[in-house]
Design a protein around this motif. Structure first.
Motif, PDB file in Angstrom:
ATOM      1  N   GLN A   1       0.852  -0.914  -0.613  1.00 49.09           N
ATOM      2  CA  GLN A   1      -0.228  -0.327   0.451  1.00 49.09           C
ATOM      3  C   GLN A   1       0.611   1.326   0.012  1.00 49.09           C
ATOM      4  OE1 GLN A   1      -3.188  -0.248   3.345  1.00 49.09           O
ATOM      5  NE2 GLN A   1      -2.990  -2.041   3.247  1.00 49.09           N
ATOM      6  N   PHE A   2       0.977   2.654  -0.878  1.00 46.74           N
ATOM      7  CA  PHE A   2       1.248   3.378  -0.652  1.00 46.74           C
ATOM      8  C   PHE A   2       0.860   4.400   0.248  1.00 46.74           C
ATOM      9  CE2 PHE A   2       3.248   7.228  -2.738  1.00 46.74           C
ATOM     10  CZ  PHE A   2       2.178   8.277  -2.558  1.00 46.74           C
ATOM     11  N   LEU A   3       2.316   4.796   0.439  1.00 40.15           N
ATOM     12  CA  LEU A   3       2.431   5.631   2.285  1.00 40.15           C
ATOM     13  C   LEU A   3       2.861   7.804   1.349  1.00 40.15           C
ATOM     14  CD1 LEU A   3       4.328   3.980   4.714  1.00 40.15           C
ATOM     15  CD2 LEU A   3       2.136   3.863   4.888  1.00 40.15           C
ATOM     16  N   LEU A   4       3.427   7.303   0.762  1.00 36.23           N
ATOM     17  CA  LEU A   4       3.759   8.872   0.361  1.00 36.23           C
ATOM     18  C   LEU A   4       4.949   8.577  -0.842  1.00 36.23           C
ATOM     19  CD1 LEU A   4       7.167   9.404   2.119  1.00 36.23           C
ATOM     20  CD2 LEU A   4       5.814   9.521   3.967  1.00 36.23           C
ATOM     21  N   LYS A   5       5.437   9.894  -1.426  1.00 32.98           N
ATOM     22  CA  LYS A   5       6.062  10.246  -2.575  1.00 32.98           C
ATOM     23  C   LYS A   5       7.004  11.576  -2.488  1.00 32.98           C
ATOM     24  CE  LYS A   5       2.432  11.815  -5.626  1.00 32.98           C
ATOM     25  NZ  LYS A   5       2.101  10.912  -7.395  1.00 32.98           N
ATOM     26  N   TYR A   6       7.637  11.739  -2.856  1.00 31.55           N
ATOM     27  CA  TYR A   6       8.465  12.643  -3.457  1.00 31.55           C
ATOM     28  C   TYR A   6       8.907  12.593  -4.736  1.00 31.55           C
ATOM     29  CZ  TYR A   6      11.834  16.490  -3.852  1.00 31.55           C
ATOM     30  OH  TYR A   6      12.723  17.309  -4.282  1.00 31.55           O
ATOM     31  N   ILE A   7       8.434  14.023  -5.457  1.00 32.46           N
ATOM     32  CA  ILE A   7       8.501  14.468  -6.594  1.00 32.46           C
ATOM     33  C   ILE A   7       9.573  15.290  -6.295  1.00 32.46           C
ATOM     34  CG2 ILE A   7       7.552  14.469  -9.006  1.00 32.46           C
ATOM     35  CD1 ILE A   7       6.831  12.147  -8.055  1.00 32.46           C
ATOM     36  N   THR A   8       9.206  16.557  -6.358  1.00 31.69           N
ATOM     37  CA  THR A   8      10.240  17.450  -6.539  1.00 31.69           C
ATOM     38  C   THR A   8       9.720  18.601  -5.246  1.00 31.69           C
ATOM     39  OG1 THR A   8      10.482  19.544  -7.931  1.00 31.69           O
ATOM     40  CG2 THR A   8       8.318  18.577  -7.814  1.00 31.69           C
ATOM     41  N   GLY A   9      10.583  19.598  -5.395  1.00 28.12           N
ATOM     42  CA  GLY A   9       9.966  20.954  -3.858  1.00 28.12           C
ATOM     43  C   GLY A   9      10.237  20.727  -2.422  1.00 28.12           C
ATOM     44  N   ASP A  10       8.428  20.984  -1.543  1.00 29.62           N
ATOM     45  CA  ASP A  10       9.753  20.852  -0.474  1.00 29.62           C
ATOM     46  C   ASP A  10      10.183  19.281   0.472  1.00 29.62           C
ATOM     47  OD1 ASP A  10       7.743  21.605   2.914  1.00 29.62           O
ATOM     48  OD2 ASP A  10       9.628  20.696   2.736  1.00 29.62           O
ATOM     49  N   ASN A  11      11.374  19.258   1.445  1.00 30.83           N
ATOM     50  CA  ASN A  11      12.347  17.622   1.031  1.00 30.83           C
ATOM     51  C   ASN A  11      10.934  17.289   2.639  1.00 30.83           C
ATOM     52  OD1 ASN A  11      14.185  18.965  -1.218  1.00 30.83           O
ATOM     53  ND2 ASN A  11      15.835  18.999   0.747  1.00 30.83           N
ATOM     54  N   LEU A  12      10.273  17.794   2.672  1.00 31.72           N
ATOM     55  CA  LEU A  12       9.625  16.984   4.235  1.00 31.72           C
ATOM     56  C   LEU A  12       8.557  16.604   3.778  1.00 31.72           C
ATOM     57  CD1 LEU A  12      10.493  15.840   7.279  1.00 31.72           C
ATOM     58  CD2 LEU A  12       8.933  17.623   7.372  1.00 31.72           C
ATOM     59  N   VAL A  13       8.239  15.186   3.293  1.00 30.89           N
ATOM     60  CA  VAL A  13       7.292  15.305   2.669  1.00 30.89           C
ATOM     61  C   VAL A  13       6.588  13.959   3.861  1.00 30.89           C
ATOM     62  CG1 VAL A  13       6.038  13.322   0.799  1.00 30.89           C
ATOM     63  CG2 VAL A  13       7.645  14.596   0.605  1.00 30.89           C
ATOM     64  N   LYS A  14       4.777  14.572   4.160  1.00 28.36           N
ATOM     65  CA  LYS A  14       3.799  14.121   4.506  1.00 28.36           C
ATOM     66  C   LYS A  14       3.232  12.769   3.548  1.00 28.36           C
ATOM     67  CE  LYS A  14       4.186  18.084   7.762  1.00 28.36           C
ATOM     68  NZ  LYS A  14       4.846  16.992   8.630  1.00 28.36           N
ATOM     69  N   GLY A  15       2.677  12.566   4.652  1.00 29.22           N
ATOM     70  CA  GLY A  15       1.488  10.869   4.744  1.00 29.22           C
ATOM     71  C   GLY A  15       0.968  10.080   4.708  1.00 29.22           C
TER      72      GLY A  15
ATOM     73  N   TYR B   1      -1.359   8.248   7.551  1.00 33.95           N
ATOM     74  CA  TYR B   1      -1.098   7.253   9.433  1.00 33.95           C
ATOM     75  C   TYR B   1      -0.167   8.274   9.902  1.00 33.95           C
ATOM     76  CZ  TYR B   1      -3.320   3.604   6.281  1.00 33.95           C
ATOM     77  OH  TYR B   1      -3.993   2.703   5.464  1.00 33.95           O
ATOM     78  N   GLY B   2       0.497   9.260   9.420  1.00 30.46           N
ATOM     79  CA  GLY B   2       1.364   9.700  10.766  1.00 30.46           C
ATOM     80  C   GLY B   2       2.086   9.556  10.151  1.00 30.46           C
ATOM     81  N   PHE B   3       3.022   9.472   8.945  1.00 28.15           N
ATOM     82  CA  PHE B   3       4.434   8.991   7.966  1.00 28.15           C
ATOM     83  C   PHE B   3       4.730  10.208   7.555  1.00 28.15           C
ATOM     84  CE2 PHE B   3       5.763   4.716   9.754  1.00 28.15           C
ATOM     85  CZ  PHE B   3       4.281   3.885  10.016  1.00 28.15           C
ATOM     86  N   GLU B   4       6.172  10.662   7.432  1.00 34.30           N
ATOM     87  CA  GLU B   4       6.755  11.354   6.729  1.00 34.30           C
ATOM     88  C   GLU B   4       8.291  10.756   6.708  1.00 34.30           C
ATOM     89  OE1 GLU B   4       6.241  15.000   9.705  1.00 34.30           O
ATOM     90  OE2 GLU B   4       8.460  13.940  10.321  1.00 34.30           O
ATOM     91  N   ALA B   5       8.532  11.769   5.445  1.00 33.94           N
ATOM     92  CA  ALA B   5       9.935  11.059   4.767  1.00 33.94           C
ATOM     93  C   ALA B   5      10.749  12.328   4.844  1.00 33.94           C
ATOM     94  CB  ALA B   5      10.417  10.289   3.300  1.00 33.94           C
ATOM     95  N   GLU B   6      12.158  12.603   4.415  1.00 28.84           N
ATOM     96  CA  GLU B   6      13.267  13.484   4.452  1.00 28.84           C
ATOM     97  C   GLU B   6      13.496  13.682   3.257  1.00 28.84           C
ATOM     98  OE1 GLU B   6      14.813  15.030   7.611  1.00 28.84           O
ATOM     99  OE2 GLU B   6      15.683  17.049   6.402  1.00 28.84           O
ATOM    100  N   PHE B   7      13.347  13.842   1.911  1.00 31.10           N
ATOM    101  CA  PHE B   7      14.147  13.717   1.013  1.00 31.10           C
ATOM    102  C   PHE B   7      15.508  14.270   0.934  1.00 31.10           C
ATOM    103  CE2 PHE B   7      16.327  13.388  -2.877  1.00 31.10           C
ATOM    104  CZ  PHE B   7      16.526  14.351  -4.200  1.00 31.10           C
ATOM    105  N   ASN B   8      16.708  13.946   1.016  1.00 28.58           N
ATOM    106  CA  ASN B   8      18.411  14.337   1.330  1.00 28.58           C
ATOM    107  C   ASN B   8      18.752  14.531   0.068  1.00 28.58           C
ATOM    108  OD1 ASN B   8      21.124  15.250   1.734  1.00 28.58           O
ATOM    109  ND2 ASN B   8      20.524  15.286   4.099  1.00 28.58           N
ATOM    110  N   LYS B   9      19.079  15.379  -0.854  1.00 27.64           N
ATOM    111  CA  LYS B   9      19.529  15.044  -2.053  1.00 27.64           C
ATOM    112  C   LYS B   9      21.239  14.964  -2.273  1.00 27.64           C
ATOM    113  CE  LYS B   9      20.368  17.029  -6.631  1.00 27.64           C
ATOM    114  NZ  LYS B   9      19.482  17.867  -7.894  1.00 27.64           N
ATOM    115  N   SER B  10      21.917  15.518  -0.946  1.00 20.56           N
ATOM    116  CA  SER B  10      23.511  15.272  -1.074  1.00 20.56           C
ATOM    117  C   SER B  10      23.995  14.212  -0.390  1.00 20.56           C
ATOM    118  CB  SER B  10      23.916  16.753  -0.254  1.00 20.56           C
ATOM    119  OG  SER B  10      23.407  16.402   1.359  1.00 20.56           O
TER     120      SER B  10
END
Lengths: 116, 115
Positions: free
Chosen positions: B45-59, B61-70
């Motif tokens: 089941q899908f929770l969340l995704k990062y495509i572009t924009g804000d590095n912190l993505v909320k999804g 059931y209260g989950f979030e994820a942080e994109f760190n390019k470096s």
């Protein structure tokens, strides 16, 4: 909507037998794909399709065939089953990636296949 | 080629504590990153995704994820874990490579939340 429907849910085959795993989706999704899930290996892509009449191989295509004659259906054929094909198989579908959208995939509930 | 690494086979946390499930990726070009959850005998089941924009993505059931390019990472986080969060979590990446956007999945991380 039923989403992505896989049949059968369970199957036992003898080595050398052939069978088809069925996958149907009712969301008018362009993309469909088949994965196998093995312990410690995660999901590995077998074959995929970006539209009716178009299929391509994934990471582990050997021993499997696919076709996509309609948007809704994407069957996976095992040509001559081997014990190494014992696995859980998942079908997934998604809208196509278009103009910066990257839609998430919807998964079926899986088919647990045992080859003896 | 694109790839995903989930360095931990299993993560154990106590209920109420914060949780982190790690994911690093490798792609040529822009990465599109996803987290999925799998409960026993179910599909993903899908929770969340990062495509572009804000590095912190909320999804969900209260989950979030942080994109760190470096650091080429996309770690899944939740401030306060629930026993019902116990499941198998998969990170996935897609990109323009090969002309399609079919995702590649990691091996999965089993999250165990104990009371």
């Amino acid at each position: 909507n039923a989403g992505v429907t896989q049949t059968p849910k369970f199957q036992v085959l003898k080595t050398g037998q052939s069978m088809t795993l069925q996958c149907a989706q009712d969301m008018n999704h362009e993309y469909m794909s088949w994965y196998r899930q093995d312990p410690g290996m995660g999901l590995r892509l077998i074959h995929y399709s970006v539209g009716a009449g178009i299929t391509d191989q994934g990471e582990v295509p050997n021993g499997y065939n696919v076709s996509r004659s309609t948007t809704e259906d994407f069957p996976l054929r095992l040509l001559s089953a081997a014990p190494s094909q014992t696995s859980v198989y998942f079908c997934a579908s998604s809208l196509e990636t278009y103009r910066g959208t990257h839609p998430e995939a919807f998964f079926g509930q899986g088919t647990r296949l045992t080859v003896v | 080629a694109q790839s995903v690494a989930q360095p931990e086979d299993q993560v154990k946390v106590a209920e109420g504590n914060p949780l982190t499930v790690k994911c690093t990726y490798s792609v040529s070009g822009n990465p599109y990153l996803f987290w999925y959850v799998q409960y026993p005998n179910r599909g993903l089941q899908f929770l969340l995704k990062y495509i572009t924009g804000d590095n912190l993505v909320k999804g969900s059931y209260g989950f979030e994820a942080e994109f760190n390019k470096s650091q080429t990472s996309f770690h899944l986080k939740k401030p306060s874990a629930l026993v019902s969060d116990s499941a198998l979590y998969f990170c996935a990446v897609s990109s323009e490579s090969g002309g399609s956007y079919i995702p590649t999945f990691g091996r999965g991380t089993s999250l165990i939340v104990h009371p």
